[in-house]
Design a protein around this motif. Structure first.
Motif, PDB file in Angstrom:
ATOM      1  N   PRO A   1       0.809  -1.217   0.000  1.00 36.31           N
ATOM      2  CA  PRO A   1       0.000   0.000   0.000  1.00 36.31           C
ATOM      3  C   PRO A   1       0.840   1.263   0.000  1.00 36.31           C
TER       4      PRO A   1
ATOM      5  N   SER B   1      -3.401   3.339   1.971  1.00 39.48           N
ATOM      6  CA  SER B   1      -4.271   3.216   0.800  1.00 39.48           C
ATOM      7  C   SER B   1      -4.890   1.834   0.613  1.00 39.48           C
ATOM      8  N   SER B   2      -4.572   0.898   1.487  1.00 40.37           N
ATOM      9  CA  SER B   2      -5.120  -0.459   1.365  1.00 40.37           C
ATOM     10  C   SER B   2      -6.551  -0.515   1.892  1.00 40.37           C
ATOM     11  N   LYS B   3      -7.218  -1.633   1.613  1.00 39.66           N
ATOM     12  CA  LYS B   3      -8.596  -1.790   2.076  1.00 39.66           C
ATOM     13  C   LYS B   3      -8.642  -2.064   3.572  1.00 39.66           C
TER      14      LYS B   3
ATOM     15  N   ARG C   1      -6.128  -2.063   7.371  1.00 35.31           N
ATOM     16  CA  ARG C   1      -4.958  -1.453   7.984  1.00 35.31           C
ATOM     17  C   ARG C   1      -3.721  -2.327   7.800  1.00 35.31           C
TER      18      ARG C   1
ATOM     19  N   THR D   1      -7.062   3.493   7.476  1.00 34.14           N
ATOM     20  CA  THR D   1      -7.048   3.557   6.021  1.00 34.14           C
ATOM     21  C   THR D   1      -7.712   4.859   5.588  1.00 34.14           C
TER      22      THR D   1
ATOM     23  N   HIS E   1      -8.386   3.477  -3.072  1.00 39.87           N
ATOM     24  CA  HIS E   1      -7.632   2.241  -2.876  1.00 39.87           C
ATOM     25  C   HIS E   1      -6.505   2.194  -3.897  1.00 39.87           C
TER      26      HIS E   1
END
Length: 312
Positions: free
Chosen positions: A113, A212-214, A216, A225, A235
């Motif tokens: 991410p 930026s990940s779905k 943490r 996030t 995302h």
């Protein structure tokens, strides 16, 4: 018969001399760090000296062209990224290489991410506070990236449009130089890959606002996030891998892929990457690698069209 036997013999003997891994960015960035770990493993596994050569510029096109023009014998390989294999063709009408025709993915090593991080001079401690601060100070914030059109550049552009804020993009020849300017306060924010963000963040030199990940990141469990922060469509993933000329002999491809498969299953190699923020993937078949890249291409194509992003 001798004409056919000669190339087969060369492929079977591979490698017999130094292997060069071309890196499309300056030293110090995530691609460079990854390349040196891969070079170390390949050198030991294939029992042949493996070196890294940095060729930054033109958002990876200089390095990509160098690899495509090199003799397709397996001695010039390419440590590449999503931005070079997927984004460049979507953003630029004219490129000196065609990743789908000129290059061949050999492995995908990691998919990580982006961390939205700010210099301590920025008073915001959350994404919400940052948006409020940016709107109160339009045009006064600068965000850096590894180069125009790269994933971390588009991560910033996407955030600008989704959050409705004004920021000025400052491109560098790699994430390393951009991070240096962020640390010195010459720029205020960066959407950095997890691997390069972790050291300064954990040292308290930079403040992370979101990932930026779905979900943490295990490396930054207290950082929410961006999705949690109120932006459900945000995302971004950044992947890195190893590629070569599309004209590489099959036997050479099999040798390199087999070595990288051993690396991705090697506990010491995985630990060395995970220690610096690279979540390591497991080996993928040729079909799985192609599907992985195709899916990323389709996703970014939709994002670029939806956000009306154009660089040509």
């Amino acid at each position: 018969m001798l004409g056919f036997a000669a190339p087969l013999a060369r492929a079977a003997e591979y490698p017999t001399r130094t292997i060069k891994l071309v890196v499309p960015y300056a030293a110090g960035g995530p691609t460079d760090v990854l390349a040196r770990l891969v070079a170390d493993y390949l050198g030991r596994d294939l029992k042949q000296t493996t070196i890294v050569e940095n060729k930054p510029g033109a958002q990876g096109a200089i390095a990509a062209e160098m690899v495509t023009r090199a003799e397709p014998d397996g001695y010039t390989l390419f440590v590449t990224a999503a931005s070079i294999m997927v984004l460049n063709p979507l953003l630029y009408k004219k490129l000196s290489y065609d990743p789908q025709k000129d290059l061949r993915m050999l492995t995908v090593v990691t998919d990580l991410p982006v961390v939205m991080e700010v210099h301590p001079s920025v008073p915001a401690k959350t994404v919400k506070e940052f948006v409020a601060y940016a709107k109160a100070n339009p045009g006064k914030l600068n965000f850096g990236s590894a180069g125009t059109g790269g994933t971390i550049h588009l991560a910033g552009e996407m955030f600008k449009q989704i959050a409705g804020v004004e920021m000025t993009h400052v491109p560098y020849k790699g994430a390393g130089p951009a991070l240096t300017d962020l640390l010195s306060g010459n720029i205020q924010v960066m959407f950095d890959t997890l691997s390069t963000a972790l050291p300064p963040v954990k040292a308290g030199l930079l403040r992370p606002l979101g990932v930026s990940s779905k979900e943490r990141s295990p490396d930054l469990p207290d950082v929410p996030t961006v999705i949690e922060s109120g932006y459900p469509d945000y995302h971004v993933g950044v992947w890195f891998g190893l590629a070569g000329s599309s004209k590489l002999p099959d036997d050479v491809v099999k040798t390199v892929m087999a070595s990288m498969d051993r690396a991705l299953n090697d506990n010491a190699f995985r630990a060395s990457l995970e220690k610096i923020g690279f979540p390591v993937l497991r080996p993928k078949t040729v079909k799985e690698i192609n599907e992985f890249v195709d899916e990323d291409r389709a996703r970014w194509s939709k994002v670029i069209k939806a956000q009306n992003i154009s660089l040509d």
